[in-house]
Design an enzyme around this catalytic site. Structure first.
Site, PDB file in Angstrom:
ATOM      1  N   HIS A  17       0.841  -1.210   0.000  1.00 44.02           N
ATOM      2  CA  HIS A  17       0.000   0.000   0.000  1.00 44.02           C
ATOM      3  C   HIS A  17       0.869   1.250   0.000  1.00 44.02           C
ATOM      4  O   HIS A  17       0.615   2.200  -0.743  1.00 44.02           O
ATOM      5  CB  HIS A  17      -0.878   0.049   1.271  1.00 44.02           C
ATOM      6  N   LYS A  41     -15.516  -7.821   3.899  1.00 42.32           N
ATOM      7  CA  LYS A  41     -14.495  -8.224   4.880  1.00 42.32           C
ATOM      8  C   LYS A  41     -14.895  -7.748   6.269  1.00 42.32           C
ATOM      9  O   LYS A  41     -15.513  -6.693   6.407  1.00 42.32           O
ATOM     10  CB  LYS A  41     -13.148  -7.564   4.552  1.00 42.32           C
ATOM     11  N   ARG A  90      -2.486  -5.957  -8.235  1.00 40.52           N
ATOM     12  CA  ARG A  90      -1.387  -6.877  -7.996  1.00 40.52           C
ATOM     13  C   ARG A  90      -1.285  -7.949  -9.069  1.00 40.52           C
ATOM     14  O   ARG A  90      -0.243  -8.199  -9.611  1.00 40.52           O
ATOM     15  CB  ARG A  90      -1.539  -7.560  -6.632  1.00 40.52           C
ATOM     16  N   SER A 128      -3.008  -7.500   3.175  1.00 38.00           N
ATOM     17  CA  SER A 128      -3.244  -7.337   4.614  1.00 38.00           C
ATOM     18  C   SER A 128      -3.635  -8.674   5.237  1.00 38.00           C
ATOM     19  O   SER A 128      -3.241  -8.979   6.370  1.00 38.00           O
ATOM     20  CB  SER A 128      -4.360  -6.316   4.856  1.00 38.00           C
TER      21      SER A 128
HETATM   22  O1  PNS Z   1      -8.564  -2.653   0.499  1.00 38.59           O
HETATM   23  P1  PNS Z   1      -9.869  -3.207  -0.041  1.00 38.59           P
HETATM   24  O2  PNS Z   1     -10.587  -3.995   1.025  1.00 38.59           O
HETATM   25  O3  PNS Z   1      -9.685  -3.996  -1.305  1.00 38.59           O
HETATM   26  O4  PNS Z   1     -10.753  -1.917  -0.400  1.00 38.59           O
HETATM   27  C1  PNS Z   1     -12.044  -2.062  -0.959  1.00 38.59           C
HETATM   28  C2  PNS Z   1     -12.835  -0.761  -0.832  1.00 38.59           C
HETATM   29  C3  PNS Z   1     -12.931  -0.331   0.626  1.00 38.59           C
HETATM   30  C4  PNS Z   1     -12.130   0.341  -1.642  1.00 38.59           C
HETATM   31  C5  PNS Z   1     -14.251  -1.044  -1.422  1.00 38.59           C
HETATM   32  O5  PNS Z   1     -14.864  -2.078  -0.709  1.00 38.59           O
HETATM   33  C6  PNS Z   1     -15.135   0.192  -1.412  1.00 38.59           C
HETATM   34  O6  PNS Z   1     -15.065   0.994  -2.336  1.00 38.59           O
HETATM   35  N1  PNS Z   1     -15.953   0.325  -0.341  1.00 38.59           N
HETATM   36  C7  PNS Z   1     -16.866   1.454  -0.210  1.00 38.59           C
HETATM   37  C8  PNS Z   1     -18.307   1.059  -0.646  1.00 38.59           C
HETATM   38  C9  PNS Z   1     -18.394   1.142  -2.156  1.00 38.59           C
HETATM   39  O7  PNS Z   1     -18.338   2.211  -2.735  1.00 38.59           O
HETATM   40  N2  PNS Z   1     -18.467  -0.031  -2.787  1.00 38.59           N
HETATM   41  C10 PNS Z   1     -18.312  -0.129  -4.223  1.00 38.59           C
HETATM   42  C11 PNS Z   1     -19.559  -0.346  -4.979  1.00 38.59           C
HETATM   43  S1  PNS Z   1     -18.997  -1.090  -6.468  1.00 38.59           S
END
Ligand code: PNS
Length: 160
Positions: A17, A41, A90, A128
């Site tokens: 990150h 998650k 990745r 993570s």
């Molecule tokens: O580090 P991660 O867990 O891969 O991050 C994922 C994250 C938090 C960026 C994603 O789940 C997200 O955008 N969450 C906010 C809710 C949202 O907008 N969801 C997307 C709809 S497609």
């Protein structure tokens, strides 16, 4: 001004990150690292700890700020008047889901672009979840997370 949001759950922030943060902060005039909830998650560290870890490791980068938002990423970007979302990629395994999220976000607000930055090959295996699994089983995570995060994890934030 090129302003961007780098969203993630950062549970915890890894060297992978941080590499994306450093590289994208060189391209953008302002980068907001946004701690967000991933509905897929269950977080190990609470939001305050995730923010604290990110603030410590991004301190040297003056155009980087850390924030938290509960809700849709696209609404957050709109509220902040930012039209670029940076995502790290990745491997092929990341691509399918990230592609879907980018297209959904594009549908929700076509004015906001998702830009993908390829991982540094040094960190292509890192996540993570892997860090937490190793830590929970007593392994050494010092090469996987920034030193400040390592110190915080072993001192304050021991996994239950
Ligand atoms: O580090 P991660 O867990 O891969 O991050 C994922 C994250 C938090 C960026 C994603 O789940 C997200 O955008 N969450 C906010 C809710 C949202 O907008 N969801 C997307 C709809 S497609």
């Amino acid at each position: 001004m090129t302003r961007a949001i780098y969203p993630g759950s950062f549970d915890p922030v890894t060297k992978g990150h941080l590499d994306i943060i450093i590289r994208s902060s060189k391209i953008m005039s302002q980068l907001t690292v946004a701690v967000m909830e991933n509905p897929r998650k269950v977080a190990t560290y609470d939001v305050e700890k995730r923010i604290e870890m990110l603030k410590v490791v991004t301190k040297p980068y003056k155009n980087v700020e850390v924030d938290y938002y509960e809700g849709l990423l696209i609404d957050y970007a709109h509220q902040k008047n930012v039209d670029i979302i940076v995502k790290g990629l990745r491997a092929i395994s990341d691509f399918e889901f990230e592609f879907q999220m980018a297209l959904v976000n594009q549908k929700l607000n076509p004015a906001i672009e998702t830009l993908f930055m390829m991982t540094n090959s040094k960190y292509s295996y890192l996540s993570s979840s892997i860090v937490k699994e190793i830590a929970a089983l007593g392994g050494d995570i010092s090469s996987l997370v920034p030193p400040e995060v390592h110190a915080m994890i072993v001192s304050n934030f021991k996994l239950d």
